[in-house]
Write a protein that holds these residues in place. Structure first.
Motif, PDB file in Angstrom:
ATOM      1  N   GLU A 124       0.904  -1.326  -0.186  1.00  0.00           N
ATOM      2  CA  GLU A 124       0.019  -0.661  -0.156  1.00  0.00           C
ATOM      3  C   GLU A 124       0.806   1.237  -0.342  1.00  0.00           C
ATOM      4  O   GLU A 124       0.305   1.946  -0.887  1.00  0.00           O
ATOM      5  CB  GLU A 124      -0.726  -0.192   1.594  1.00  0.00           C
ATOM      6  CG  GLU A 124      -1.934   0.986   1.641  1.00  0.00           C
ATOM      7  CD  GLU A 124      -2.564   0.991   2.054  1.00  0.00           C
ATOM      8  OE1 GLU A 124      -4.313   0.839   2.352  1.00  0.00           O
ATOM      9  OE2 GLU A 124      -1.924   0.846   3.436  1.00  0.00           O
ATOM     10  N   LYS A 125       1.756   1.365   0.614  1.00  0.00           N
ATOM     11  CA  LYS A 125       3.034   2.639   1.359  1.00  0.00           C
ATOM     12  C   LYS A 125       4.160   2.770  -0.121  1.00  0.00           C
ATOM     13  O   LYS A 125       4.277   3.675  -0.400  1.00  0.00           O
ATOM     14  CB  LYS A 125       2.933   2.264   2.000  1.00  0.00           C
ATOM     15  CG  LYS A 125       2.558   2.340   3.000  1.00  0.00           C
ATOM     16  CD  LYS A 125       3.463   2.378   5.396  1.00  0.00           C
ATOM     17  CE  LYS A 125       2.454   2.760   6.309  1.00  0.00           C
ATOM     18  NZ  LYS A 125       2.831   2.027   7.284  1.00  0.00           N
TER      19      LYS A 125
ATOM     20  N   MET B 228       2.357   8.364   0.464  1.00  0.00           N
ATOM     21  CA  MET B 228       2.007   8.992   1.298  1.00  0.00           C
ATOM     22  C   MET B 228       2.457  10.352   1.073  1.00  0.00           C
ATOM     23  O   MET B 228       3.643  10.943   0.430  1.00  0.00           O
ATOM     24  CB  MET B 228       2.785   8.636   2.855  1.00  0.00           C
ATOM     25  CG  MET B 228       1.566   7.445   3.543  1.00  0.00           C
ATOM     26  SD  MET B 228       2.393   6.583   5.540  1.00  0.00           S
ATOM     27  CE  MET B 228       0.409   7.480   5.336  1.00  0.00           C
ATOM     28  N   PRO B 229       1.568  11.313   1.526  1.00  0.00           N
ATOM     29  CA  PRO B 229       1.767  12.853   1.043  1.00  0.00           C
ATOM     30  C   PRO B 229       2.866  13.407   1.666  1.00  0.00           C
ATOM     31  O   PRO B 229       3.404  13.099   2.427  1.00  0.00           O
ATOM     32  CB  PRO B 229       0.487  14.007   1.506  1.00  0.00           C
ATOM     33  CG  PRO B 229       0.026  12.387   2.143  1.00  0.00           C
ATOM     34  CD  PRO B 229       0.438  11.373   2.335  1.00  0.00           C
TER      35      PRO B 229
ATOM     36  N   PRO C 208      -3.517   4.418   9.487  1.00  0.00           N
ATOM     37  CA  PRO C 208      -3.685   5.223   8.278  1.00  0.00           C
ATOM     38  C   PRO C 208      -3.386   4.203   7.445  1.00  0.00           C
ATOM     39  O   PRO C 208      -3.050   3.318   6.651  1.00  0.00           O
ATOM     40  CB  PRO C 208      -2.044   5.708   7.381  1.00  0.00           C
ATOM     41  CG  PRO C 208      -1.928   6.782   8.961  1.00  0.00           C
ATOM     42  CD  PRO C 208      -1.561   5.284  10.530  1.00  0.00           C
TER      43      PRO C 208
ATOM     44  N   TRP D 259      -5.546   9.175   2.280  1.00  0.00           N
ATOM     45  CA  TRP D 259      -4.815   7.593   2.866  1.00  0.00           C
ATOM     46  C   TRP D 259      -5.981   8.912   3.710  1.00  0.00           C
ATOM     47  O   TRP D 259      -5.890   9.905   4.212  1.00  0.00           O
ATOM     48  CB  TRP D 259      -3.066   8.764   3.199  1.00  0.00           C
ATOM     49  CG  TRP D 259      -2.820   7.758   2.224  1.00  0.00           C
ATOM     50  CD1 TRP D 259      -1.844   7.954   1.502  1.00  0.00           C
ATOM     51  CD2 TRP D 259      -1.950   6.801   2.532  1.00  0.00           C
ATOM     52  NE1 TRP D 259      -1.113   7.293   1.412  1.00  0.00           N
ATOM     53  CE2 TRP D 259      -1.132   6.556   1.809  1.00  0.00           C
ATOM     54  CE3 TRP D 259      -1.977   6.225   3.846  1.00  0.00           C
ATOM     55  CZ2 TRP D 259      -0.229   5.188   1.420  1.00  0.00           C
ATOM     56  CZ3 TRP D 259      -1.731   4.341   4.127  1.00  0.00           C
ATOM     57  CH2 TRP D 259      -0.022   4.689   3.083  1.00  0.00           C
TER      58      TRP D 259
ATOM     59  N   TYR E 161      -5.727  12.537   6.148  1.00  0.00           N
ATOM     60  CA  TYR E 161      -4.866  11.630   7.352  1.00  0.00           C
ATOM     61  C   TYR E 161      -4.173  12.691   7.009  1.00  0.00           C
ATOM     62  O   TYR E 161      -2.960  13.220   7.767  1.00  0.00           O
ATOM     63  CB  TYR E 161      -3.652  10.809   6.221  1.00  0.00           C
ATOM     64  CG  TYR E 161      -2.575  10.701   6.970  1.00  0.00           C
ATOM     65  CD1 TYR E 161      -1.715  10.118   8.013  1.00  0.00           C
ATOM     66  CD2 TYR E 161      -1.420  10.775   6.113  1.00  0.00           C
ATOM     67  CE1 TYR E 161      -1.053   9.681   8.672  1.00  0.00           C
ATOM     68  CE2 TYR E 161       0.060  10.412   6.315  1.00  0.00           C
ATOM     69  CZ  TYR E 161       0.330   9.618   8.064  1.00  0.00           C
ATOM     70  OH  TYR E 161       1.099   9.934   8.117  1.00  0.00           O
TER      71      TYR E 161
ATOM     72  N   GLU F 141      -1.489  15.033  10.203  1.00  0.00           N
ATOM     73  CA  GLU F 141      -0.247  15.054   9.361  1.00  0.00           C
ATOM     74  C   GLU F 141       0.466  16.902   9.226  1.00  0.00           C
ATOM     75  O   GLU F 141       1.401  17.051   9.505  1.00  0.00           O
ATOM     76  CB  GLU F 141       0.106  14.822   7.856  1.00  0.00           C
ATOM     77  CG  GLU F 141       1.727  15.231   7.490  1.00  0.00           C
ATOM     78  CD  GLU F 141       1.581  14.868   5.531  1.00  0.00           C
ATOM     79  OE1 GLU F 141       0.628  15.436   4.880  1.00  0.00           O
ATOM     80  OE2 GLU F 141       2.949  14.323   5.478  1.00  0.00           O
TER      81      GLU F 141
END
Lengths: 330, 574
Positions: A323-324, A329-330, B131, B146, B173, B177
């Motif tokens: 998934e990651k 991720m942002p 997450p 996310w 998320y 963050e």
């Protein structure tokens, strides 16, 4: 008396040395070096700010106080010439098949450190490289195909393959192509069509779809995978043509989730970008102890940094393992 | 001094290092405390949204009456900056309502997802997921958000019957963050991450590097830490870790400071302390050197000037200078040298006088005129057939010489001195045909006392020569000896011509008046000899007046003559 005097002179000399050292350290403790400005020469097709390896490059540049100036060029040679004129300490280059590139790099190897991205410029591998193993990408693609066909108890022998790639000028893509064709031969698969550019790709493929001339499509780079997915999604041929490809863009991932792409080979692009900067920093710092880790002790050739490659399918793309990677991720 | 300065420097350094460590821990606590408040506030808001939907809508009204979508929509619109979506599912995982309205993905079973299972397991309590990508709806524009899912099991009233369901709020998320990125601006020094108690990372400033396998975090261990600050070691790196649990969750906020970064902050101080200590030591050495020079240079000059005196120079130029002590020492040595020089001068002078005195004593012993006149008198006596007188004179002369010689001794008994004087006066009387009389009156108690020899003869000679010999009438000389106040007093007095008091006073000084018949130093010689042998307080005294005679007193210590003492005196006089 003389001994006593010598001891005192030695003591005072030692104190003066400590004084000099401490003064130097005191005034330079915050001096962590100038920010290095490094040109990064990439293919025009890589001009995507969301590309993971660009994010890796930028993250590493931030961590190591380096400034990257991205140059997207079709003509890598002229871009390299311009970068060399700026007398930069190092250059990150995504090479193409232009044979003058390695020649020019060799000419400037004494003054400028080169870090190759994604593929080598020559088989001898004179320059350090950070890249996914292109041949392994092809093998992984074939693994995915074998796995899917195996689950359906289908033989690959005689299957007609449409092979698509757009960055044919890049050595990396050439390596993938050669290896995949080699794998096909082993499996007895047939190369029905080979498309090297996006122009007229749709026409050619639609034509193939119309008479059921393809059993599966294989795209060797992200743009071609994305283009094929769009086409399949839009065309929806009567005979389902499974698509396997290399890629990491949001669109490619979306089509994997949607089932348009059956399997995706995904190199750890962030890792590629990050390690390229990290290693170039070691090279430009000219720290010989660190440099040793970049060059093979026996062959005295640069070590090739191999990057993780993930084989992702619709079924496992949301697993925590992938998934990651699939959804940065942002 | 060097050691004490070094000790002081290092002590101060360690003290400040400790303070920096404490300060770092305090800063970490402060940082984490503020972060904790922010996250708790955020989560409380999310729970409030969930409570509002559940308690005020799902519990209070029948689902069949509708309106749930509107409720959700209003709450979503108000909080869409931090919420991705709100959904309500029945117990079978079928969606009842959801905002924003989107197409459900085919083949997704909500009840198999972690947030659903967690909510059911918690039985009405909130469940917080880690997450994950929201995988419920068909993404719009390839966007896979996310989210962190906040879910709870709810009771849904529908058609008059209660049934179980799950209310889900997918928190954005990026909102979490943002809360944590604020406190992670300077990651080089320290960073804050969020994980659950099992170590699953919820947020990490180095998330991309962790996902790419470039960086690793010790979250599994640190997620199990209780609240507080601890020291931890990971991949050989010492870390200071502060942990705070977010209220009503098993989330842990972890603040990590690498020990080397604490020390990096201290490097400047370290080098400053080293500089301080080294400069202090050097300054102390320079000061020590200057003080040493200030003391040693005058001492060396003094030593050099004293060395000149060692070489026999009795008039050395002793250095007087430098600090008070050295100057005092120089002055003292200079004074001592002056005194030595004076003593030496005195010694030389006294030695010269003693030699002169001895010479004059010898001279008086063998006065050729006296001897010639005496022998001439004896001749005359023999020619005048005064044989008895001649014999007497020869006998007296012999006795005179015997005592005068005294076997070379200087100290003799008063008895011998008196005998010598008698013999001398007997001879003189014969020579002067008894022109004067002599009388001796000596206390027998002093006869065995010691005296310098030949002290009376010169005085008697003077008494005859300048006193009684030129008188018209009969001259009288009187010699007396007695003990007075424990001292011996000898006295020679005559009734002769006498002299002026001024002349008498000058006889015992360095400037005696010379006469036509003598050097004028006879009395002074006797006086000096007595002082030389017995001390300054002894000697002669003269009293005289014109036509009234002269009286010469001898003052001697009362010392019985013994061999030992005689030797002692002999030694003094030598």
């Amino acid at each position: 008396m003389i001994t006593n005097k010598r001891v005192w002179i030695g003591f005072v000399a030692a104190l003066l040395l400590v004084l000099a050292w401490a003064s130097y350290r005191f005034f330079h403790v915050r001096d962590i070096g100038d920010i290095q400005s490094i040109p990064v020469i990439l293919s025009k097709t890589s001009n995507d700010p969301y590309m993971l390896y660009r994010r890796g490059l930028e993250q590493a540049a931030k961590d190591y106080r380096m400034k990257l100036s991205f140059v997207y060029a079709d003509n890598k040679l002229s871009a390299l010439k311009r970068a060399l004129k700026k007398e930069t300490a190092g250059i990150i280059l995504e090479p193409d098949l232009d044979k003058k590139l390695p020649q020019m790099m060799e000419e400037h190897a004494m003054t400028t450190r080169f870090m190759l991205l994604d593929s080598d410029v020559e088989p001898e591998g004179i320059f350090p490289l950070t890249a996914a193993d292109n041949r392994r990408i092809s093998v992984s693609l074939m693994d995915l195909i074998q796995s899917d066909f195996g689950e359906q108890n289908l033989s690959l022998d005689g299957k007609r393959v449409g092979l698509v790639y757009f960055n044919g000028k890049e050595l990396a893509v050439q390596q993938r192509r050669d290896k995949f064709v080699n794998q096909m031969d082993k499996m007895g698969m047939l190369l029905a069509i080979e498309i090297r550019s996006q122009s007229r790709m749709e026409d050619k493929l639609r034509s193939m779809f119309s008479f059921g001339g393809l059993d599966l499509l294989v795209a060797l780079d992200n743009p071609s995978t994305e283009a094929c997915a769009h086409l399949l999604n839009a065309t929806q041929p009567e005979e389902i043509v499974p698509l396997y490809g290399e890629g990491y863009s949001e669109a490619v991932v979306y089509f994997l989730d949607k089932g348009v792409v059956n399997g995706l080979v995904l190199p750890n692009e962030f890792q590629i970008g990050y390690q390229a900067v990290e290693q170039l920093r070691q090279l430009t710092n000219a720290d010989t102890r660190r440099l040793q880790t970049l060059f093979n002790a026996d062959s005295h050739q640069p070590e090739k940094e191999t990057i993780d490659i993930f084989k992702v399918k619709k079924e496992n793309m949301f697993d925590s393992e992938f998934e990651k990677i699939v959804f940065p991720m942002p | 001094m060097v050691i004490s300065l070094a000790f002081l420097g290092f002590t101060l350094y360690w003290y400040f290092a400790g303070r920096v460590r404490e300060q770092t821990a305090e800063n970490m606590e402060q940082l984490i405390s503020q972060t904790s408040v922010n996250i708790e506030t955020y989560l409380r808001n999310m729970r409030l949204i969930s409570d509002t939907i559940y308690l005020r809508k799902l519990k209070e009204s029948d689902l069949s009456e509708g309106g749930l979508d509107e409720w959700m929509h209003v709450l979503y619109e108000e909080n869409k900056d931090s919420i991705i979506g709100i959904s309500c599912y029945d117990g079978d995982g079928r969606i009842i309502a959801g905002v924003p309205f989107v197409e459900e993905k085919e083949g997704i079973e909500a009840r198999t997802q972690d947030w659903f299972l967690g909510a059911v397991k918690n039985g009405g309590e909130f469940y917080l997921s880690i997450p994950h990508i929201q995988n419920l709806y068909v993404p719009i524009s390839y966007a896979y958000p996310w989210v962190v899912s906040l879910s709870r099991e709810v009771e849904i009233l529908e058609g008059g019957t209660l049934r179980k369901g799950v209310l889900l709020i997918d928190m954005d998320y990026t909102a979490i963050e943002k809360l944590l990125k604020r406190v992670n601006r300077n990651q080089q020094r320290q960073y804050v991450y969020l994980c659950d108690s099992s170590g699953q990372i919820i947020f990490h400033p180095k998330q991309n590097r962790i996902n790419a396998g470039i960086y690793k975090e010790n979250s599994i261990v640190e997620g199990g830490f209780q609240n507080g600050t601890k020291r931890d070691r990971y991949f050989g790196e010492e870390r200071l870790v502060t942990v705070r649990t977010v209220k009503n969750t098993d989330w842990k906020i972890v603040c990590v400071t690498l020990e080397r970064n604490i020390w990096t902050g201290l490097y400047e101080s370290t080098y400053y302390f080293i500089l301080l200590v080294v400069v202090s030591i050097l300054a102390a050495l320079v000061l020590n050197f200057l003080v040493s020079m200030w003391i040693t240079i005058p001492l060396e000059k003094l030593t050099d000037s004293v060395k000149v005196a060692d070489d026999g120079n009795l008039d050395p130029d002793i250095y007087v200078g430098g600090n008070t002590e050295v100057r005092y020492l120089g002055q003292t040595l200079k004074d001592a040298a002056g005194k030595m020089r004076a003593l030496w001068e005195d010694f030389k002078r006294e030695e010269a006088e003693r030699q002169k005195s001895t010479f004059e004593a010898l001279q008086s012993q063998i006065n050729p005129h006296f001897l010639y006149n005496t022998l001439d008198s004896i001749v005359w006596m023999i020619e005048g057939e005064q044989y008895r007188d001649a014999v007497g004179m020869v006998r007296n002369l012999a006795s005179l010489f015997r005592i005068s010689l005294s076997r070379g001794k200087t100290i003799i008994s008063i008895e011998d001195e008196i005998r010598h004087a008698r013999n001398y006066m007997d001879i003189q009387k014969m020579r002067y045909h008894d022109a004067f009389t002599v009388e001796f009156e000596v206390d027998p108690a002093i006869l065995q006392a010691s005296t310098v020899k030949l002290i009376l003869q010169p005085v008697l000679e003077n008494a005859i020569e300048y006193g009684v010999s030129q008188m018209d009438g009969e001259g009288e000389i009187f010699v007396r000896g007695e003990i007075k106040d424990g001292e011996i007093c000898l006295c020679v007095s005559d009734n002769g011509l006498g002299m002026e008091e001024e002349v008498a006073e000058r006889l015992l000084t360095d400037r005696p008046k010379k006469t036509a018949r003598g050097s004028g130093v006879g009395l002074l010689n006797v006086h000096r000899r007595l002082q030389l042998y017995f001390g300054e307080e002894y000697g002669l005294s003269i009293e005289s007046a014109p036509d009234e005679g002269t009286q010469v007193g001898f003052h001697l210590p009362f010392k019985p003559l013994e061999q030992k003492e005689a030797k002692e005196y002999e030694g003094k006089g030598r």
